[in-house]
Motif scaffolding. Sequence first.
Motif, PDB file in Angstrom:
ATOM      1  N   PHE A  35       0.817  -1.218   0.000  1.00 29.94           N
ATOM      2  CA  PHE A  35       0.000   0.000   0.000  1.00 29.94           C
ATOM      3  C   PHE A  35       0.853   1.271   0.000  1.00 29.94           C
ATOM      4  O   PHE A  35       0.354   2.362  -0.261  1.00 29.94           O
ATOM      5  CB  PHE A  35      -0.953   0.010   1.202  1.00 29.94           C
ATOM      6  N   GLU A  36       2.151   1.135   0.259  1.00 35.20           N
ATOM      7  CA  GLU A  36       3.037   2.305   0.206  1.00 35.20           C
ATOM      8  C   GLU A  36       3.412   2.673  -1.230  1.00 35.20           C
ATOM      9  O   GLU A  36       3.893   3.786  -1.465  1.00 35.20           O
ATOM     10  CB  GLU A  36       4.292   2.034   1.028  1.00 35.20           C
ATOM     11  N   ARG A  37       3.209   1.730  -2.165  1.00 35.16           N
ATOM     12  CA  ARG A  37       3.466   1.992  -3.586  1.00 35.16           C
ATOM     13  C   ARG A  37       4.876   2.553  -3.828  1.00 35.16           C
ATOM     14  O   ARG A  37       5.066   3.566  -4.505  1.00 35.16           O
ATOM     15  CB  ARG A  37       2.413   2.954  -4.157  1.00 35.16           C
ATOM     16  N   ARG A  38       5.877   1.890  -3.245  1.00 33.58           N
ATOM     17  CA  ARG A  38       7.251   2.347  -3.389  1.00 33.58           C
ATOM     18  C   ARG A  38       7.698   2.291  -4.848  1.00 33.58           C
ATOM     19  O   ARG A  38       7.465   1.308  -5.544  1.00 33.58           O
ATOM     20  CB  ARG A  38       8.190   1.506  -2.541  1.00 33.58           C
ATOM     21  N   HIS A  39       8.401   3.325  -5.267  1.00 36.52           N
ATOM     22  CA  HIS A  39       8.868   3.400  -6.652  1.00 36.52           C
ATOM     23  C   HIS A  39       9.785   2.231  -6.985  1.00 36.52           C
ATOM     24  O   HIS A  39       9.665   1.622  -8.063  1.00 36.52           O
ATOM     25  CB  HIS A  39       9.594   4.731  -6.891  1.00 36.52           C
ATOM     26  N   ASP A  40      10.711   1.905  -6.081  1.00 34.52           N
ATOM     27  CA  ASP A  40      11.663   0.831  -6.356  1.00 34.52           C
ATOM     28  C   ASP A  40      10.963  -0.509  -6.495  1.00 34.52           C
ATOM     29  O   ASP A  40      11.377  -1.364  -7.294  1.00 34.52           O
ATOM     30  CB  ASP A  40      12.725   0.757  -5.257  1.00 34.52           C
ATOM     31  N   LEU A  42       7.743  -0.911  -7.448  1.00 31.57           N
ATOM     32  CA  LEU A  42       6.967  -0.851  -8.679  1.00 31.57           C
ATOM     33  C   LEU A  42       7.851  -1.051  -9.905  1.00 31.57           C
ATOM     34  O   LEU A  42       7.388  -1.527 -10.947  1.00 31.57           O
ATOM     35  CB  LEU A  42       6.230   0.485  -8.775  1.00 31.57           C
ATOM     36  N   ALA A  43       9.123  -0.698  -9.770  1.00 31.09           N
ATOM     37  CA  ALA A  43      10.056  -0.935 -10.873  1.00 31.09           C
ATOM     38  C   ALA A  43      10.294  -2.431 -11.069  1.00 31.09           C
ATOM     39  O   ALA A  43      10.575  -2.879 -12.187  1.00 31.09           O
ATOM     40  CB  ALA A  43      11.375  -0.221 -10.603  1.00 31.09           C
ATOM     41  N   LEU A  44      10.173  -3.209  -9.981  1.00 35.13           N
ATOM     42  CA  LEU A  44      10.310  -4.662 -10.084  1.00 35.13           C
ATOM     43  C   LEU A  44       9.058  -5.290 -10.679  1.00 35.13           C
ATOM     44  O   LEU A  44       9.126  -6.195 -11.506  1.00 35.13           O
ATOM     45  CB  LEU A  44      10.579  -5.271  -8.702  1.00 35.13           C
ATOM     46  N   ASP A  45       7.912  -4.816 -10.208  1.00 33.79           N
ATOM     47  CA  ASP A  45       6.630  -5.347 -10.677  1.00 33.79           C
ATOM     48  C   ASP A  45       5.634  -4.200 -10.778  1.00 33.79           C
ATOM     49  O   ASP A  45       5.145  -3.715  -9.754  1.00 33.79           O
ATOM     50  CB  ASP A  45       6.107  -6.416  -9.718  1.00 33.79           C
ATOM     51  N   PRO A  46       5.330  -3.736 -11.980  1.00 33.69           N
ATOM     52  CA  PRO A  46       4.402  -2.611 -12.132  1.00 33.69           C
ATOM     53  C   PRO A  46       3.033  -2.868 -11.509  1.00 33.69           C
ATOM     54  O   PRO A  46       2.318  -1.927 -11.187  1.00 33.69           O
ATOM     55  CB  PRO A  46       4.300  -2.455 -13.659  1.00 33.69           C
ATOM     56  N   ALA A  47       2.656  -4.139 -11.321  1.00 32.96           N
ATOM     57  CA  ALA A  47       1.389  -4.444 -10.672  1.00 32.96           C
ATOM     58  C   ALA A  47       1.414  -4.061  -9.194  1.00 32.96           C
ATOM     59  O   ALA A  47       0.363  -3.872  -8.571  1.00 32.96           O
ATOM     60  CB  ALA A  47       1.055  -5.927 -10.822  1.00 32.96           C
ATOM     61  N   GLY A  48       2.608  -3.969  -8.629  1.00 38.57           N
ATOM     62  CA  GLY A  48       2.739  -3.543  -7.240  1.00 38.57           C
ATOM     63  C   GLY A  48       2.170  -4.521  -6.245  1.00 38.57           C
ATOM     64  O   GLY A  48       1.619  -4.126  -5.219  1.00 38.57           O
ATOM     65  N   GLU A  49       2.312  -5.824  -6.521  1.00 41.01           N
ATOM     66  CA  GLU A  49       1.744  -6.844  -5.645  1.00 41.01           C
ATOM     67  C   GLU A  49       2.821  -7.822  -5.206  1.00 41.01           C
ATOM     68  O   GLU A  49       3.730  -8.150  -5.973  1.00 41.01           O
ATOM     69  CB  GLU A  49       0.620  -7.603  -6.366  1.00 41.01           C
TER      70      GLU A  49
END
Length: 230
Positions: A35-40, A42-49
Motif C-alpha cells: 500500500f506504500e506503492r514504493r517506486h523501487d 513498482l520498478a520490479l513489478d508494475p502491478a505492485g503486488e
Amino acid sequence: MPQLYHHPLDPQSRFVRLALAEYGVEPELIEERVFERRHDFLALDPAGETPVLITDHDRIIPGAGVIVEYLDDVLGGTLAEHRLLPLDPEARVEVRRLVAWFAQKFYGEVSNWLVTEKVYKRFMPAEAGGGAPDMDLVRAARANIRYHLRYIGYLTAQRNWLAGDAMSYADLAAAAHISVADFLGDVPWDENEAAKLWYARVKSRKSFRALLADRVPGISPPAVYADLDF
C-alpha cells in the motif's frame, strides 16, 4: 541467495514461502508494504503486488502463480515422486484448478478482506484508507470461510490430499490462505473436523515452521495458531 519480496500475512507470499521451503530453498525475505506503492518496488513489478522473487541470476519473477510454475520447471524434478505439480496432464489440471480457487475465490471472499481490514489498515495513513476495520467486511469473510472449510472437508473425504493421492501445490496454496485467517483468529475449527485434520497435517511439515513463527507488531495470534495438535 534469492530474494523474496513479501508480507508476513500476505497469503500469496506464504504460498511461495511454503513452496520454496519444500524445495529446500531459503530466500532472503524482504518485507514489502504494497500500500506504500514504493517506486523501487513498482520498478520490479508494475502491478505492485507481492510476492516477487529475485533469483540468484537476478531474474525478476512476479506473482505467486508464475513463481511456483517457475520453481516446478527448474526444481520440480528434485522432488521425484513427491513433485508438487504432477507430471500427469489431468492431475496437473486439478492442482492448477485448486490453486486458482484459493488464489482467486478464497482470496476474494476471505483472506483479502481479513488482511486488508485487520492488518494493512493499521499501518496505512488515513488519507490512503487507513483506520478502523470495516466490520461488515470482516463478518462477511468469517461467514464465507465456513463454506470453504466444508469444501476442503469434502475434498479430503474423497482423497488423501486436496488434489489427489499426493500433497501438491493445491495443499500449499490452501494452507497459506487458511494460515492467515488462523493467525487472525477467524477460522471456526470446531465446524469441520476433516478440514482441521488436513490442516494439521500440512502445518506439521517442516516447511511450515517459519510461518508459525511469524509475528506482526500489535497483533498476537491465538495459541492454537502454532499448536500442531490444536
